[in-house]
Design a protein around this motif. Structure first.
Motif, PDB file in Angstrom:
ATOM      1  N   SER A  59       0.839  -1.188   0.000  1.00 43.41           N
ATOM      2  CA  SER A  59       0.000   0.000   0.000  1.00 43.41           C
ATOM      3  C   SER A  59       0.872   1.236   0.000  1.00 43.41           C
ATOM      4  CB  SER A  59      -0.922  -0.068   1.228  1.00 43.41           C
ATOM      5  OG  SER A  59      -0.945   1.138   1.921  1.00 43.41           O
TER       6      SER A  59
ATOM      7  N   ALA B  82       2.629   2.906  -7.425  1.00 43.80           N
ATOM      8  CA  ALA B  82       1.723   1.758  -7.522  1.00 43.80           C
ATOM      9  C   ALA B  82       1.605   1.155  -8.932  1.00 43.80           C
ATOM     10  CB  ALA B  82       0.349   2.133  -6.985  1.00 43.80           C
ATOM     11  N   PRO B  83       1.453   1.975  -9.994  1.00 46.16           N
ATOM     12  CA  PRO B  83       1.327   1.347 -11.317  1.00 46.16           C
ATOM     13  C   PRO B  83       2.534   0.476 -11.668  1.00 46.16           C
ATOM     14  CG  PRO B  83       0.681   3.645 -11.450  1.00 46.16           C
ATOM     15  CD  PRO B  83       1.266   3.435 -10.081  1.00 46.16           C
TER      16      PRO B  83
ATOM     17  N   SER C  63       2.477  -2.745  -9.523  1.00 48.44           N
ATOM     18  CA  SER C  63       1.496  -3.766  -9.938  1.00 48.44           C
ATOM     19  C   SER C  63       2.016  -4.583 -11.096  1.00 48.44           C
ATOM     20  CB  SER C  63       0.126  -3.192 -10.330  1.00 48.44           C
ATOM     21  OG  SER C  63       0.060  -1.837 -10.240  1.00 48.44           O
ATOM     22  N   GLU C  64       2.790  -3.965 -11.988  1.00 49.15           N
ATOM     23  CA  GLU C  64       3.366  -4.720 -13.092  1.00 49.15           C
ATOM     24  C   GLU C  64       4.403  -5.718 -12.594  1.00 49.15           C
ATOM     25  OE1 GLU C  64       2.353  -4.708 -16.391  1.00 49.15           O
ATOM     26  OE2 GLU C  64       0.774  -3.794 -15.186  1.00 49.15           O
TER      27      GLU C  64
ATOM     28  N   GLU D 164       3.961 -12.920  -9.595  1.00 49.04           N
ATOM     29  CA  GLU D 164       2.898 -13.911  -9.407  1.00 49.04           C
ATOM     30  C   GLU D 164       2.968 -14.995 -10.477  1.00 49.04           C
ATOM     31  OE1 GLU D 164      -0.805 -11.491  -7.350  1.00 49.04           O
ATOM     32  OE2 GLU D 164      -0.577 -11.456  -9.516  1.00 49.04           O
TER      33      GLU D 164
ATOM     34  N   ILE E  34      -0.368 -11.129  -4.772  1.00 52.38           N
ATOM     35  CA  ILE E  34       0.027  -9.807  -4.306  1.00 52.38           C
ATOM     36  C   ILE E  34      -1.069  -8.810  -4.644  1.00 52.38           C
ATOM     37  CG2 ILE E  34       1.767  -8.002  -4.427  1.00 52.38           C
ATOM     38  CD1 ILE E  34       3.730 -10.159  -5.407  1.00 52.38           C
ATOM     39  N   ASP E  35      -1.573  -8.150  -3.618  1.00 53.13           N
ATOM     40  CA  ASP E  35      -2.569  -7.103  -3.825  1.00 53.13           C
ATOM     41  C   ASP E  35      -1.924  -5.745  -3.601  1.00 53.13           C
ATOM     42  OD1 ASP E  35      -4.448  -8.906  -4.411  1.00 53.13           O
ATOM     43  OD2 ASP E  35      -5.668  -8.638  -2.610  1.00 53.13           O
ATOM     44  N   ILE E  36      -2.177  -4.822  -4.511  1.00 57.29           N
ATOM     45  CA  ILE E  36      -1.619  -3.469  -4.397  1.00 57.29           C
ATOM     46  C   ILE E  36      -2.743  -2.504  -4.055  1.00 57.29           C
ATOM     47  CG2 ILE E  36      -0.208  -1.737  -5.562  1.00 57.29           C
ATOM     48  CD1 ILE E  36       1.160  -4.323  -5.840  1.00 57.29           C
ATOM     49  N   GLN E  37      -2.515  -1.643  -3.096  1.00 59.89           N
ATOM     50  CA  GLN E  37      -3.496  -0.596  -2.783  1.00 59.89           C
ATOM     51  C   GLN E  37      -2.774   0.751  -2.729  1.00 59.89           C
ATOM     52  OE1 GLN E  37      -6.498  -1.342  -2.942  1.00 59.89           O
ATOM     53  NE2 GLN E  37      -6.487  -3.555  -2.612  1.00 59.89           N
ATOM     54  N   THR E  38      -3.503   1.806  -2.989  1.00 61.09           N
ATOM     55  CA  THR E  38      -2.853   3.120  -2.985  1.00 61.09           C
ATOM     56  C   THR E  38      -3.458   4.026  -1.915  1.00 61.09           C
ATOM     57  OG1 THR E  38      -4.382   4.005  -4.587  1.00 61.09           O
ATOM     58  CG2 THR E  38      -2.375   3.010  -5.432  1.00 61.09           C
TER      59      THR E  38
END
Lengths: 307, 292, 286
Positions: free
Chosen positions: C46, C52-53, C56-57, C63, C71-75
């Motif tokens: 987070s 974040a962009p 996520s890549e 993964e 993996i979860d991404i939050q901003t």
């Protein structure tokens, strides 16, 4: 609304009619023109990027490549939860607040002011609130469910207040007539009140759906940023509007994809609004056949005569 | 009507179920309001203790990291943008509802309603982008950067239009047909019916819609943030940049440390108070005038 | 309002079904390939919306290599990243600035570097500004381009909101106190600054070099100004010659999980340098 001293002279009233008609039409059409200005700019920037793969595949390269398929699923799920949570509460609360016997009670006054205050809460605060309550205190984490419920809280005032007004403005005679016929509260509500108010309730629904689809900040902190297809309601899932924001603000070179996503969002709104809300208006008109349909047809024709 | 209402309400068990469910729903709505208020207050509490509420009013400007916490310029900006947007949006919004109800051919009315609904469902960012890319350069021709109070008012007016138009449409749609029929029987034309019968009858519902729209305008964040210029000073003209309370939160929240964050929540709290007080005053001032 | 409920119920069921029958994401071949170093579990990241962009890549590639990992991404901004890591709400935080003095309980791993450059509108003829000129412009001592040899045009000073990483880099480099700055426009994100400058002939602002280069290439009406004689390009940032830059970091507590460490190692490895460059940042060379 200039209160002109009454002059019932037919020709004069016709001229006033015509002038007013022009003004009102111009106002209405210029709204559509402005809408056109905003929306067409978006459509022109984005429509060219939309094809079938864009609608079905997952995003790659932070959204600059691939499509938005999973995000459409997330968006619809979040919307469905928000509407399922907010609609019954809004409608029932509106029924409660619209009851004539209780309007001036302190409770109703406080509830109504509370709703207005709630309508003014900035969406980022809803986001942080939803994050604290649903994601953390209730243990849902970043999830579709938390996002939907947060949105539900957020659209509640818009739907409640609009629905309340719709119910409250129905003629008293009907209620009295129903009482005279010995019709119970529930039947009255079911058979007469709700169908008659259906078109206006449709407006309430349109407001709720519109705000839900357009919302960004409240969802960034609740349903989150993950671009996968959610496998359960407890998964995080990025909605289209969050994607638009992220592409426009955080991904260099993402502007055209942002416009394309916004186009899809607008298309989704058209689709949902055109089916759900419009059919609601039709259902309402159909179910209340004995009272409403004739009256409105009469009105339309009678007013139409005069122009 | 009161006694009739009661007699109908308590007739059957099912009626009681409705009664119960609707009370529960109203309580839920109230509980959400209270929870949010409590949440904001708790988050703002550290800042209310130190530096304390006085500083938010007495400090002349806003540099939270340099010990300046004046919120009044931003409160002013929020109030001005909201009033401006509602003043701009209410007449065409109501006119649009009138047109849809009484003037438009049915097919055009249908199209118009859908168009308004689209506007209601267009994300803030789209409005913000449009305001920044299209509108701001036009306004910059009159001076300044183009990101200004005026730009914010116009963009905000566009965003509140659908709320007003939809709510007005709902308000006009629920008027007793008997009234309209009566107006027609008196020989009133369309405008006569609209101005002397429909609008007065729907007045309180129209007001409710406008209030909702004003609340929406006060709370709007992203689009305003993109076009208002966000300088936390009192605006000297329509072309001067302003920062609203909501933009303040959104601009700085993401990077705020714990104490800064708490101060930002004071912005939110102030916003709630700024909305609640005029509304409560208005309600108390004329508590019994609200019979539709 | 049963009618909308009736309409929504099938919709909801349909959606639920749609969500339930998603095809398996990873192919079997990749699963076998990574069986050697088996990693499993979930990671939550987070923080900074700038980082974040990119992350996520990187996470998507990670993964794919380790099918057991999710993996979860939050901003929500650098501040939220720090707060979430401290509160154990997130395994890794993302920040677009170095750790502050009161954040030394955490450990930052540099993921990439991002230059910060001054930009003006493309039509602006000014070739370069001296350090003092920039200071004068931002503090309001110079308010018209004619005084700098340009056309008679008021200067529109585009500044960032308090707390933003690019702002701190800018203030530190020019040694200006934030309260002394006289801005005409204050923005949040880089994209907003670029739009603001592109739309106003007299504007000047400072933004991430990567974003500015990209948008300029895509046709945004902006021009990057050299700083202290050094051109504002990603190459100069990579060569560590460009004087204004910030670090993009992954932040963990002093006792991170093995999975978190494995991910950080991967995110800093050469295997993802293409992704870093594609996000218009400069990969960190350890």
């Amino acid at each position: 609304m200039a209160e002109r001293r009454s002059n019932f002279g037919r020709s004069n009233s016709r001229r006033v009619d015509r002038v007013a008609g022009v003004i009102v039409s111009v106002a209405a059409l210029s709204i559509v023109a402005l809408l056109g200005w905003v929306v067409v700019a978006t459509l022109r920037a984005g429509l060219g990027e939309i094809d079938l793969p864009f609608l079905t595949t997952a995003p790659t390269r932070a959204g600059r490549g691939g499509g938005i398929g999973p995000l459409i699923v997330s968006t619809l799920l979040v919307l469905a939860i928000a509407m399922l949570a907010a609609t019954p509460i809004a409608l029932l609360a509106a029924i409660r607040l619209a009851e004539r016997s209780r309007q001036d009670r302190p409770g109703a006054v406080v509830a109504r002011s509370g709703l207005i205050v709630l309508a003014a809460v900035p969406s980022i605060v809803f986001g942080l609130f939803g994050n604290a309550l649903f994601c953390q205190a209730l243990g849902m984490g970043y999830s579709i469910l938390a996002g939907g419920l947060t949105l539900g809280c957020m659209i509640l005032p818009f739907m409640t207040v609009t629905a309340e007004r719709a119910l409250r403005d129905l003629p008293d005679d009907w209620r009295l007539g129903a009482a005279a016929l010995g019709i119970g509260r529930l039947s009255y509500l079911w058979r007469i009140e709700l169908p008659a108010a259906a078109p206006a309730l449709g407006s309430a629904l349109a407001l709720g759906i519109g705000r839900s689809l357009a919302e960004t900040a409240a969802l960034l902190f609740t349903s989150g940023y993950v671009m996968r297809v959610p496998t359960s309601l407890f998964d995080s899932g990025r909605t289209l509007s969050v994607h638009v924001y992220d592409l426009a603000m955080n991904v260099p070179g993402g502007a055209s994809r942002a416009s394309a996503t916004a186009c899809v969002l607008i298309g989704l709104m058209v689709l949902i609004d055109g089916t759900v809300v419009a059919s609601l208006a039709r259902i309402g008109a159909g179910r209340s056949a004995p009272i409403r349909r004739d009256a409105s047809r009469d009105r339309a024709s009678r007013i139409g005569d005069r122009s | 009507m009161t006694w009739f209402g009661k007699r109908i309400s308590f007739r059957r068990l099912a009626d009681r179920a409705i009664e119960f469910a609707s009370t529960l729903a109203a309580l839920t709505a109230a509980a959400i309001v209270l929870l949010i208020l409590a949440f904001i207050t708790i988050e703002a509490w550290p800042a209310l203790r130190d530096p304390g509420p006085a500083r938010f009013v007495t400090d002349r400007t806003w540099f939270p990291l340099s010990g300046q916490f004046g919120l009044l310029p931003m409160l002013t900006a929020s109030v001005l943008t909201t009033i401006g947007a509602v003043l701009l949006a209410a007449p065409p919004g109501i006119a649009s509802a009138l047109w849809v109800r009484y003037w438009a051919p049915p097919s055009l009315a249908w199209f118009h309603r859908r168009a308004i609904a689209i506007l209601a469902g267009t994300p803030s960012v789209v409005f913000g982008q449009w305001g920044l890319v299209v509108l701001a350069p036009l306004i910059a021709a009159w001076g300044g950067s183009g990101q200004s109070l005026l730009t914010a008012v116009i963009v905000l007016a566009l965003m509140t239009l659908p709320t007003i138009a939809l709510a007005s449409d709902a308000a006009l749609g629920s008027i007793d047909d008997e009234l309209v029929r009566g107006g027609a029987a008196l020989g009133l034309g369309r405008w006569g019916i609209a101005s002397r019968v429909v609008l007065p009858a729907a007045r309180s519902s129209l007001l409710a819609g406008i209030l909702l729209a004003a609340a929406r305008a006060v709370g709007e964040t992203m689009a305003v943030l993109m076009v208002a210029g966000n300088v936390p000073n009192f605006p000297e003209s329509l072309l001067a940049p302003v920062r609203t309370l909501t933009a303040n939160m959104a601009l700085e929240m993401g990077y705020a440390s714990a104490s800064h964050r708490s101060i930002l929540f004071v912005s939110g709290l102030l916003l709630m108070v700024a909305v609640a007080i005029p509304y409560l005053l208005a309600t108390i001032a004329r508590p019994r005038s609200d019979h539709g | 309002m049963t009618s909308p409920l009736r309409s929504f119920l099938p919709l909801a069921l349909m959606l639920a079904a749609l969500a339930g029958c998603r095809p398996p994401a990873e192919s079997a071949g990749e699963a076998e390939r990574s069986a050697a170093n088996r990693l499993e579990g979930r990671l939550l990241l987070s923080g900074s919306s700038t980082v974040a962009p990119l992350v996520s890549e990187i996470a998507a590639r990670f993964e794919a290599m380790h099918p057991g990992v999710r993996i979860d991404i939050q901003t929500g901004g650098s501040g939220k990243g720090i707060a979430d890591v401290r509160a154990a709400q997130a395994d890794i935080g993302m920040t677009s600035r170095p750790l502050k003095e009161d954040e030394q309980d955490l450990v930052a791993h540099r993921l990439a570097t991002d230059g910060v450059a001054l930009i003006v509108q493309a039509s602006n003829p000014i070739p370069e500004l001296t350090r003092q000129q920039v200071i004068d412009i931002y503090t309001g001592a110079i308010d018209d381009w004619s005084r700098l040899g340009g056309a008679a045009l008021p200067i529109q000073v585009v500044h960032k909101a308090e707390g933003r990483a690019t702002l701190e880099v800018f203030l530190a480099h020019f040694e200006i106190d934030n309260t002394a700055i006289r801005p005409d426009v204050i923005v949040g994100e880089n994209a907003q600054a670029i739009l603001a400058v592109a739309g106003s002939p007299g504007a000047i602002g400072y933004v991430s070099i990567g974003s500015a280069e990209t948008e300029a290439r895509l046709g945004a009406a902006i021009r990057l100004l050299p700083l202290d004689g050094i051109p504002a390009t990603s190459d100069e940032v990579a060569a560590e010659r460009f004087p204004m830059s910030r670090s993009l970091n992954l932040v963990v507590t002093s006792e991170p999980s093995p999975l978190a460490l494995a991910f950080i190692d991967y995110a800093r490895s050469e295997a993802v340098h293409d992704l870093v460059r594609e996000a218009y940042f400069v990969p960190s060379t350890r």
